[in-house]
Design a protein around this motif. Structure first.
Motif, PDB file in Angstrom:
ATOM      1  N   VAL A  15     103.825  38.908  -3.581  1.00 49.06           N
ATOM      2  CA  VAL A  15     104.925  38.099  -3.434  1.00 49.06           C
ATOM      3  C   VAL A  15     106.162  39.053  -3.372  1.00 49.06           C
ATOM      4  O   VAL A  15     106.324  39.773  -4.452  1.00 49.06           O
ATOM      5  N   LEU A  16     106.980  38.658  -2.327  1.00 43.34           N
ATOM      6  CA  LEU A  16     108.079  39.563  -2.196  1.00 43.34           C
ATOM      7  C   LEU A  16     109.279  38.813  -2.925  1.00 43.34           C
ATOM      8  O   LEU A  16     109.147  37.552  -3.321  1.00 43.34           O
ATOM      9  N   SER A  17     110.460  39.258  -2.942  1.00 41.13           N
ATOM     10  CA  SER A  17     111.692  39.096  -3.598  1.00 41.13           C
ATOM     11  C   SER A  17     112.328  37.691  -3.103  1.00 41.13           C
ATOM     12  O   SER A  17     112.898  36.863  -4.088  1.00 41.13           O
ATOM     13  N   ASP A  18     112.063  37.393  -1.792  1.00 41.25           N
ATOM     14  CA  ASP A  18     112.522  35.972  -1.207  1.00 41.25           C
ATOM     15  C   ASP A  18     111.442  34.900  -1.567  1.00 41.25           C
ATOM     16  O   ASP A  18     111.704  33.719  -0.974  1.00 41.25           O
ATOM     17  N   GLY A  19     110.281  35.063  -2.168  1.00 41.07           N
ATOM     18  CA  GLY A  19     109.322  34.241  -2.252  1.00 41.07           C
ATOM     19  C   GLY A  19     108.187  34.165  -1.260  1.00 41.07           C
ATOM     20  O   GLY A  19     107.233  33.539  -1.234  1.00 41.07           O
ATOM     21  N   GLY A  20     108.462  35.118  -0.116  1.00 42.15           N
ATOM     22  CA  GLY A  20     107.444  35.385   0.904  1.00 42.15           C
ATOM     23  C   GLY A  20     106.308  36.109   0.443  1.00 42.15           C
ATOM     24  O   GLY A  20     106.263  36.785  -0.829  1.00 42.15           O
ATOM     25  N   THR A  21     105.220  36.391   1.193  1.00 47.21           N
ATOM     26  CA  THR A  21     104.075  36.893   0.950  1.00 47.21           C
ATOM     27  C   THR A  21     103.791  38.109   1.974  1.00 47.21           C
ATOM     28  O   THR A  21     104.072  37.974   3.034  1.00 47.21           O
ATOM     29  N   ALA A  22     103.093  39.236   1.321  1.00 42.67           N
ATOM     30  CA  ALA A  22     102.543  40.259   2.441  1.00 42.67           C
ATOM     31  C   ALA A  22     101.255  40.806   1.726  1.00 42.67           C
ATOM     32  O   ALA A  22     101.057  40.550   0.632  1.00 42.67           O
ATOM     33  N   HIS A  23     100.689  41.327   2.615  1.00 41.94           N
ATOM     34  CA  HIS A  23      99.375  42.141   2.267  1.00 41.94           C
ATOM     35  C   HIS A  23      99.517  43.405   2.153  1.00 41.94           C
ATOM     36  O   HIS A  23     100.097  44.242   3.031  1.00 41.94           O
ATOM     37  N   VAL A  24      99.168  44.145   1.352  1.00 42.93           N
ATOM     38  CA  VAL A  24      99.103  45.466   0.829  1.00 42.93           C
ATOM     39  C   VAL A  24      97.910  46.224   0.939  1.00 42.93           C
ATOM     40  O   VAL A  24      96.980  45.814   0.079  1.00 42.93           O
ATOM     41  N   ARG A  25      97.695  47.417   1.878  1.00 42.77           N
ATOM     42  CA  ARG A  25      96.521  47.845   1.719  1.00 42.77           C
ATOM     43  C   ARG A  25      96.488  49.392   2.177  1.00 42.77           C
ATOM     44  O   ARG A  25      97.544  49.744   2.830  1.00 42.77           O
ATOM     45  N   PRO A  26      95.721  50.075   2.089  1.00 44.03           N
ATOM     46  CA  PRO A  26      95.598  51.363   2.694  1.00 44.03           C
ATOM     47  C   PRO A  26      95.441  51.474   4.175  1.00 44.03           C
ATOM     48  O   PRO A  26      95.178  50.754   4.794  1.00 44.03           O
ATOM     49  N   ILE A  27      96.174  52.513   5.072  1.00 40.78           N
ATOM     50  CA  ILE A  27      96.203  52.836   6.447  1.00 40.78           C
ATOM     51  C   ILE A  27      94.794  52.950   6.720  1.00 40.78           C
ATOM     52  O   ILE A  27      94.079  53.847   6.184  1.00 40.78           O
ATOM     53  N   LYS A  28      94.417  52.666   7.982  1.00 40.02           N
ATOM     54  CA  LYS A  28      93.008  52.909   8.569  1.00 40.02           C
ATOM     55  C   LYS A  28      93.491  53.566  10.007  1.00 40.02           C
ATOM     56  O   LYS A  28      94.282  53.462  10.728  1.00 40.02           O
ATOM     57  N   PRO A  29      92.237  54.521  10.538  1.00 44.26           N
ATOM     58  CA  PRO A  29      92.810  55.033  12.024  1.00 44.26           C
ATOM     59  C   PRO A  29      92.740  53.856  12.898  1.00 44.26           C
ATOM     60  O   PRO A  29      93.526  54.062  14.068  1.00 44.26           O
ATOM     61  N   ALA A  30      92.292  52.547  12.555  1.00 41.92           N
ATOM     62  CA  ALA A  30      92.216  51.453  13.610  1.00 41.92           C
ATOM     63  C   ALA A  30      93.774  50.840  13.609  1.00 41.92           C
ATOM     64  O   ALA A  30      93.874  50.027  14.471  1.00 41.92           O
ATOM     65  N   ASP A  31      94.569  51.454  12.765  1.00 42.82           N
ATOM     66  CA  ASP A  31      95.892  50.923  12.624  1.00 42.82           C
ATOM     67  C   ASP A  31      96.742  51.703  13.600  1.00 42.82           C
ATOM     68  O   ASP A  31      98.149  51.429  13.677  1.00 42.82           O
ATOM     69  N   ALA A  32      96.382  52.643  14.544  1.00 39.73           N
ATOM     70  CA  ALA A  32      97.151  53.283  15.541  1.00 39.73           C
ATOM     71  C   ALA A  32      98.191  52.444  16.207  1.00 39.73           C
ATOM     72  O   ALA A  32      99.192  52.697  16.420  1.00 39.73           O
ATOM     73  N   ASP A  33      97.499  51.343  16.769  1.00 42.74           N
ATOM     74  CA  ASP A  33      98.309  50.481  17.761  1.00 42.74           C
ATOM     75  C   ASP A  33      99.514  49.839  16.919  1.00 42.74           C
ATOM     76  O   ASP A  33     100.513  49.554  17.380  1.00 42.74           O
ATOM     77  N   ARG A  34      99.061  49.447  15.721  1.00 44.76           N
ATOM     78  CA  ARG A  34      99.797  48.544  14.618  1.00 44.76           C
ATOM     79  C   ARG A  34     101.135  49.356  14.427  1.00 44.76           C
ATOM     80  O   ARG A  34     102.330  49.067  14.475  1.00 44.76           O
ATOM     81  N   LEU A  35     100.670  50.756  14.336  1.00 48.96           N
ATOM     82  CA  LEU A  35     101.869  51.707  14.001  1.00 48.96           C
ATOM     83  C   LEU A  35     102.665  52.100  14.881  1.00 48.96           C
ATOM     84  O   LEU A  35     103.862  51.946  14.786  1.00 48.96           O
ATOM     85  N   ARG A  36     102.246  52.069  16.048  1.00 49.32           N
ATOM     86  CA  ARG A  36     103.077  52.174  17.392  1.00 49.32           C
ATOM     87  C   ARG A  36     103.945  51.170  17.749  1.00 49.32           C
ATOM     88  O   ARG A  36     105.095  51.183  17.782  1.00 49.32           O
ATOM     89  N   SER A  37     103.410  49.959  17.410  1.00 51.68           N
ATOM     90  CA  SER A  37     104.263  48.531  17.631  1.00 51.68           C
ATOM     91  C   SER A  37     105.410  48.566  16.585  1.00 51.68           C
ATOM     92  O   SER A  37     106.620  48.218  16.867  1.00 51.68           O
ATOM     93  N   PHE A  38     105.031  48.977  15.271  1.00 52.07           N
ATOM     94  CA  PHE A  38     105.861  48.956  14.101  1.00 52.07           C
ATOM     95  C   PHE A  38     106.893  49.650  14.366  1.00 52.07           C
ATOM     96  O   PHE A  38     108.362  49.492  14.287  1.00 52.07           O
ATOM     97  N   TYR A  39     106.790  51.172  14.885  1.00 52.23           N
ATOM     98  CA  TYR A  39     107.688  51.984  15.209  1.00 52.23           C
ATOM     99  C   TYR A  39     108.625  51.613  16.338  1.00 52.23           C
ATOM    100  O   TYR A  39     109.877  51.989  15.973  1.00 52.23           O
TER     101      TYR A  39
END
Length: 223
Positions: A15-39
């Protein structure tokens, strides 16, 4: 060191400071496109503070390095909201018991406590891997990162040299760090409940047009 198996026990819903939520997890090789989009959504300032210079895009070599970690000497945790990656924090062991730490939070999600949550989780994983200290090199103008590190509650030292502030955090839990974590979680949970009890809008599903039905009764009582 040989890579360890994916540590699923490091995953958590937070739970974040404003009451919203997020999921925390270790990064994976399959996150390559997700990382590019984030960047691609980061501001020039956020990129400058992280890499100490302009970097319009990540090279394929960098994407591969950042998403392929061994979960022992090199660890990265990401925060996701829905399908999007909104933050990343990582450590790289530089000597026995010590690792360099750095993090990036998408500009649209800064100020929501994402970095503090990630730092708490990364500190826990680091202790599990035998790391006792985090070292962070921070530009003096990067006050947000400095504040996150200082406010974590760990014993911290800092020194200025060559235009960079080097901060050293002792990851041994202290009474202050435990109070900081408990207080942050309490505030976040309160905000989350507040959003539930003080909604801006309400949706009623299943209220038919025929009078006397359960949905109609709920709707009338709600009104």
């Amino acid at each position: 060191m040989e890579a360890a198996q994916y540590p699923a026990h490091w995953e958590a819903d937070v739970v974040l400071s404003d009451g919203g939520t997020a999921h925390v997890r270790p990064i994976k090789p399959a996150d390559a496109d997700r990382l590019r989009s984030f960047y691609s959504r980061l501001s020039e300032e956020s990129i400058y503070f992280r890499f100490f210079g302009p970097r319009p895009r990540l090279s394929e070599r960098e994407v591969t390095r950042f998403t392929n970690v061994d979960y022992v000497d090199r660890v990265a945790l990401i925060a996701t909201i829905g399908a999007d990656m909104v933050a990343v924090i990582r450590y790289d062991r530089i000597e026995p018991g010590e690792a360099e730490v750095a993090f990036l939070v998408e500009d649209a999600h800064q100020g929501r406590g994402v970095a503090s949550v990630l730092l708490e989780h990364l500190a826990e994983t680091a202790r599990e891997r035998g790391i006792a200290r985090f070292v962070a090199d921070v530009l003096p103008a990067n006050r947000k990162m400095t504040a996150v590190l200082q406010q974590a509650g760990y014993t911290a030292q800092s020194r200025f040299a060559d235009g960079v502030v080097r901060m050293i955090l002792d990851l041994t839990p202290t009474e202050t760090s435990q109070e900081v974590t408990a207080s942050r979680e309490h505030r976040a949970e309160s905000r989350s409940i507040e959003r539930l009890l003080s909604p801006r809008s309400v949706a009623v599903v299943g209220a038919g047009r025929e009078p006397g039905g359960v949905g109609q009764t709920v709707l009338r009582n709600l009104l």
